[in-house]
Scaffold this motif. Structure first.
Motif, PDB file in Angstrom:
ATOM      1  N   GLU A 180       2.003  -8.767   3.237  1.00 12.50           N
ATOM      2  CA  GLU A 180       1.791  -7.560   2.501  1.00 12.50           C
ATOM      3  C   GLU A 180       1.877  -6.357   3.665  1.00 12.50           C
ATOM      4  O   GLU A 180       1.105  -6.500   4.651  1.00 12.50           O
ATOM      5  CB  GLU A 180       0.750  -7.408   1.696  1.00 12.50           C
ATOM      6  CG  GLU A 180       0.748  -6.411   0.587  1.00 12.50           C
ATOM      7  CD  GLU A 180      -0.593  -6.420  -0.510  1.00 12.50           C
ATOM      8  OE1 GLU A 180      -1.044  -7.510  -0.798  1.00 12.50           O
ATOM      9  OE2 GLU A 180      -1.384  -5.302  -0.340  1.00 12.50           O
TER      10      GLU A 180
ATOM     11  N   HIS B  53      -1.841 -14.302   1.352  1.00 11.14           N
ATOM     12  CA  HIS B  53      -1.068 -13.455   2.237  1.00 11.14           C
ATOM     13  C   HIS B  53      -2.186 -12.826   2.973  1.00 11.14           C
ATOM     14  O   HIS B  53      -3.411 -12.859   2.534  1.00 11.14           O
ATOM     15  CB  HIS B  53      -0.301 -12.138   1.258  1.00 11.14           C
ATOM     16  CG  HIS B  53      -1.006 -11.461   0.454  1.00 11.14           C
ATOM     17  ND1 HIS B  53      -1.454 -11.838  -0.986  1.00 11.14           N
ATOM     18  CD2 HIS B  53      -1.747 -10.307   0.428  1.00 11.14           C
ATOM     19  CE1 HIS B  53      -2.188 -10.891  -1.559  1.00 11.14           C
ATOM     20  NE2 HIS B  53      -2.331  -9.964  -0.767  1.00 11.14           N
TER      21      HIS B  53
ATOM     22  N   HIS C 193      -6.319  -6.856   4.340  1.00  9.56           N
ATOM     23  CA  HIS C 193      -7.229  -7.531   3.370  1.00  9.56           C
ATOM     24  C   HIS C 193      -6.467  -8.960   3.431  1.00  9.56           C
ATOM     25  O   HIS C 193      -5.101  -8.849   3.899  1.00  9.56           O
ATOM     26  CB  HIS C 193      -7.278  -7.078   1.877  1.00  9.56           C
ATOM     27  CG  HIS C 193      -5.990  -6.965   1.062  1.00  9.56           C
ATOM     28  ND1 HIS C 193      -5.075  -5.962   1.010  1.00  9.56           N
ATOM     29  CD2 HIS C 193      -5.274  -7.888   0.249  1.00  9.56           C
ATOM     30  CE1 HIS C 193      -4.173  -6.014   0.191  1.00  9.56           C
ATOM     31  NE2 HIS C 193      -4.058  -7.235  -0.088  1.00  9.56           N
TER      32      HIS C 193
HETATM   33 NI    NI Z   1      -2.772  -7.942  -1.573  1.00 12.43          NI
END
Ligand code: NI
Ligand code: OOG
Length: 267
Positions: free
Chosen positions: A236, A166, A42
């Motif tokens: 991440e 991110h 994501h």
């Molecule tokens: Ni995230």
């Protein structure tokens, strides 16, 4: 609005790398031993809930590309509200969008947000490049510090504006790393700092999602009263587990997300 989803993500990625040089290095470390490119679980975007720039205004760009709204999340202590969106193509990143509940803050913060977003109109927010257009205003370092006292999130959006906050490597699609622990160890061996809030690994197999993240890079911003290094964006890592019905869990875990937000905290 973009009508080519790959072009949108590629522009978001380039814009993210421009202020997150560590992501490029990590991308090489994790991806160099496999032939196909890294799959993103994501990306995340941030905004204020002021109606003309709110979550739904950002989300419209993804809905236009056939993304569907799939979950909502409340972060009471940070005064944030988020939704996540998914595409039917599971190799396309999910999208996590958060907005600051500005009315929960001081009149001073509310005025700053009103002032900096005042000139943004529909033609700006519907432009192809809106999601990676950065700030549409000038702010001073003094104002940034005022915002910081009330909300790290507010200060971040005021400094960086509209861009991917991110990207997230999907551990499930990595060929040579079996766990978040292994990814974390490799990154630490290479000198990268991880976000330790709530533990380096957030979540568990029982929660069907394990996550970790770097601490945001420190990157220069040209404030109206000088140039300062402040936290920009982070990278991440996520590992997902199947639900009891056998299908992969595709949502987010509020308690873990609450700590991921802190990857951009000033330190
Ligand atoms: Ni995230
Ligand atoms: C979003 C934090 C939440 C996740 O994966 O749980 C999140 C943000 O920092 O804007 O991305």
């Amino acid at each position: 609005m973009h009508n080519n989803v790959n072009e949108l993500f590629s522009n978001l990625w380039q814009n993210y790398l421009a202020v997150t040089p560590s992501a490029e290095k990590i991308h090489k470390i994790l991806g160099s031993t496999q032939s196909n490119d890294i799959i993103n679980d994501h990306i995340a975007l941030r905004t204020f809930n002021t109606s003309h720039v709110g979550l739904d205004v950002l989300a419209a760009h993804f809905k236009n590309l056939n993304y569907k709204e799939c979950g909502e999340y409340h972060f009471a202590s940070k005064n944030l509200y988020s939704k996540h969106f998914e595409h039917e193509d599971p190799t396309l990143p999910k999208v996590f969008i958060s907005e600051l509940l500005t009315e929960k803050f001081s009149p001073e913060l509310q005025k700053i947000v009103r002032d900096i977003t005042a000139d943004i109109n529909d033609s700006v927010t519907s432009a192809d490049n809106f999601l990676y257009s950065g700030t549409h205003w000038d702010i001073s370092y003094l104002t940034y510090q005022k915002l910081l006292k009330e909300s790290e999130f507010a200060a971040w959006v005021a400094a960086w504006g509209y861009r991917a906050n991110h990207f997230t490597v999907s551990n499930n699609h990595l060929h040579n790393f079996d766990s978040i622990e292994e990814i974390n160890q490799t990154l630490k061996n290479n000198g990268f700092e991880l976000n330790g809030a709530g533990g380096e690994i957030k979540g568990s197999p029982q929660e069907m999602l394990e996550q970790s993240s770097t601490l945001a890079d420190l990157h220069p911003i040209i404030f109206s009263d000088g140039v300062k290094n402040i936290p920009s964006c982070f990278y991440e890592f996520a590992k997902r587990y199947p639900k009891p019905d056998g299908n992969m869990f595709t949502g987010f875990v509020t308690q873990s997300a609450d700590k991921i937000f802190e990857s951009t905290n000033v330190r």
